[in-house]
Write an enzyme that holds these catalytic residues in place. Structure first.
Site, PDB file in Angstrom:
ATOM      1  CG  ASN A 217      -0.194  -0.122   2.503  1.00  0.00           C
ATOM      2  OD1 ASN A 217       0.629   0.733   2.824  1.00  0.00           O
ATOM      3  ND2 ASN A 217      -0.448  -1.184   3.242  1.00  0.00           N
ATOM      4  N   PRO A 316      -2.783 -11.977  10.240  1.00  0.00           N
ATOM      5  CG  PRO A 316      -0.792 -12.399  11.381  1.00  0.00           C
ATOM      6  CD  PRO A 316      -1.434 -12.508  10.024  1.00  0.00           C
TER       7      PRO A 316
HETATM    8  O1  C5P Z   1      -8.568  -2.761  10.841  1.00  0.00           O
HETATM    9  P1  C5P Z   1      -7.613  -1.723  10.355  1.00  0.00           P
HETATM   10  O2  C5P Z   1      -6.571  -2.278   9.423  1.00  0.00           O
HETATM   11  O3  C5P Z   1      -8.227  -0.507   9.773  1.00  0.00           O
HETATM   12  O4  C5P Z   1      -6.878  -1.241  11.713  1.00  0.00           O
HETATM   13  C1  C5P Z   1      -5.858  -0.314  11.705  1.00  0.00           C
HETATM   14  C2  C5P Z   1      -5.034  -0.459  12.937  1.00  0.00           C
HETATM   15  O5  C5P Z   1      -4.759  -1.817  13.219  1.00  0.00           O
HETATM   16  C3  C5P Z   1      -3.666   0.171  12.740  1.00  0.00           C
HETATM   17  O6  C5P Z   1      -3.226   0.630  13.991  1.00  0.00           O
HETATM   18  C4  C5P Z   1      -2.832  -0.985  12.230  1.00  0.00           C
HETATM   19  O7  C5P Z   1      -1.463  -0.779  12.505  1.00  0.00           O
HETATM   20  C5  C5P Z   1      -3.404  -2.154  12.993  1.00  0.00           C
HETATM   21  N1  C5P Z   1      -3.367  -3.428  12.256  1.00  0.00           N
HETATM   22  C6  C5P Z   1      -2.573  -4.447  12.690  1.00  0.00           C
HETATM   23  N2  C5P Z   1      -2.564  -5.658  12.042  1.00  0.00           N
HETATM   24  C7  C5P Z   1      -3.348  -5.857  10.971  1.00  0.00           C
HETATM   25  C8  C5P Z   1      -4.179  -4.817  10.512  1.00  0.00           C
HETATM   26  C9  C5P Z   1      -4.172  -3.613  11.162  1.00  0.00           C
HETATM   27  O8  C5P Z   1      -1.841  -4.262  13.666  1.00  0.00           O
HETATM   28  N3  C5P Z   1      -3.333  -7.021  10.350  1.00  0.00           N
END
Ligand code: C5P
Length: 417
Positions: A217, A316
């Site tokens: 990304n 995860p």
């Molecule tokens: O669910 P989402 O990806 O939007 O959540 C964002 C938050 O969760 C961020 O703080 C990101 O670093 C963390 N995250 C994570 N592991 C993932 C997905 C997101 O630690 N697989």
């Protein structure tokens, strides 16, 4: 801050060398003072090299007295820490003896006094020693006795008497400095995160299809790196687990480079285990939600004219894993959204069980992913604050301020429960 570190005779004197290094790393000026017994275990030269100052060993040394005399030395200290404090030293302090440098300085100083006793378990348990400890506490109620740890001892015995690990002692000193404000530099960064261990993630992850192709990304890692740099400058011990970015590692920050989400989780687990849990875990990485089900070891060739369907599996959730395992006292997550910013942020905070969510609108070209500026909402259980558009460095400080406030609130609540 200036710490006078008294090292007395015991096998734990070697740990005082590591303690000196940790304190110096934390920005503390350390003046080491050794008793004769201590010098049988470690040489003054070791401490001189680590502290950058000549070690004081004798009371009536004309050369040393020409420099900083023993009374000046007593006045110089913001804190006196005796580690290890031997049974003999405890007895001497309890009796108020002043026939050596350490005894004289202790009587002449009004600085807070901390003692970290370390000795054989039977010596520690002996009523004579316990009586001396009680006498010191009665005569100097401000004196902090740092209870020795229990465990296997150098002499083969098992029981209480081990000096706590140097990292732990240094952390206590730095936390005390932060909370008391003693010795805070008048100019220069506020060191209000001293003693805190912060683990951060930053940057994107790369999910490999084959050795030359991946899913990723637009995250530049700038927000996470700004947070790491600001936390380090404010005194925290920072480890940054970073996906692939083209940013220089911030000075004084330990950087663990990783590629995929699975690597990132593994690295975070290893770091958290090594430091026995962090004070704060800040998850600024844009972790890919999915990875290819299979990753080829050789570059994949085009298959005729047909299209290609990729099969993806979920990665995860690193933040949720750390939060549910309670591996950090305070957790901070990010929400990069393109719509309904606050609703998503609130829901995410609850779903992931984190203390703070920092939400930003990544559909705006002037802020977010690749920009040097950001505008964020900081969402906690108690309130929602807008941090208006400014440099990521300034935003980082605001996020750390909010985390510190939330941490204080949490600690107060926990302390009163
Ligand atoms: O669910 P989402 O990806 O939007 O959540 C964002 C938050 O969760 C961020 O703080 C990101 O670093 C963390 N995250 C994570 N592991 C993932 C997905 C997101 O630690 N697989």
């Amino acid at each position: 801050m200036r710490v006078l570190l008294g090292v007395t005779g015991g096998i734990a004197a070697y740990k005082a060398a590591e303690l000196t290094r940790e304190l110096v790393r934390g920005g503390v000026e350390v003046q080491v003072l050794m008793t004769g017994g201590a010098q049988s275990f470690v040489t003054p030269l070791t401490f001189q090299a680590l502290s950058g100052r000549a070690v004081r060993t004798t009371l009536l040394d004309p050369d040393a007295e020409m420099g900083m005399g023993h009374i000046e030395l007593a006045r110089w200290a913001d804190l006196i820490l005796i580690a290890p404090a031997s049974a003999n030293t405890l007895a001497r302090i309890a009796a108020g003896l002043a026939d050596d440098l350490l005894g004289t300085v202790l009587l002449a100083s009004e600085a807070p006094l901390w003692l970290a006793p370390a000795m054989n378990q039977a010596m520690w348990r002996n009523p004579m020693t316990q009586n001396n400890v009680r006498a010191i506490q009665a005569l100097r109620p401000d004196c902090q006795i740092i209870e020795p740890d229990s465990g296997e001892q150098a002499c083969g015995d098992v029981g209480p008497g081990r000096m706590p690990e140097p990292e732990e002692l240094a952390r206590r000193v730095l936390t005390w400095q932060r909370d008391s404000g003693v010795g805070r530099p008048e100019n220069g960064p506020v060191r209000d995160l001293l003693g805190l261990r912060i683990v951060l993630t930053a940057g994107p992850t790369r999910e490999r299809l084959d050795p030359v192709r991946y899913l990723s990304n637009d995250s530049s890692g700038k927000m996470g790196y700004a947070l790491a740099a600001a936390a380090q400058q404010r005194g925290a011990q920072v480890t940054l687990v970073s996906g692939p970015v083209s940013l220089a590692p911030p000075a004084g920050v330990e950087v663990v480079p990783v590629e995929s989400a699975c690597d990132m989780l593994e690295a975070v687990r290893t770091v958290l285990q090594r430091v026995d849990g962090a004070d704060w875990f800040v998850s600024a990485a844009a972790v890919a939600d999915y990875r290819p089900q299979t990753s080829a070891t050789q570059k994949q060739k085009k298959q005729g004219d047909a299209g290609l369907t990729l099969s993806l599996v979920q990665n995860p959730d690193i933040l949720a894993t750390v939060t549910s395992a309670r591996q950090a006292r305070l957790t901070v997550g990010f929400a990069a959204e393109t719509e309904n910013l606050l609703e998503h942020a609130r829901a995410k905070r609850q779903r992931k069980g984190v203390d703070l969510i920092v939400a930003n609108n990544v559909s705006r070209p002037d802020i977010g992913f690749n920009s040097d500026e950001n505008e964020v909402w900081i969402v906690s259980a108690a309130d929602e604050t807008l941090v208006s558009r400014q440099s990521k460095t300034a935003v980082a400080d605001k996020i750390l301020d909010a985390a510190l406030a939330a941490d204080r609130l949490k600690r107060n609540i926990e302390e009163t429960v």
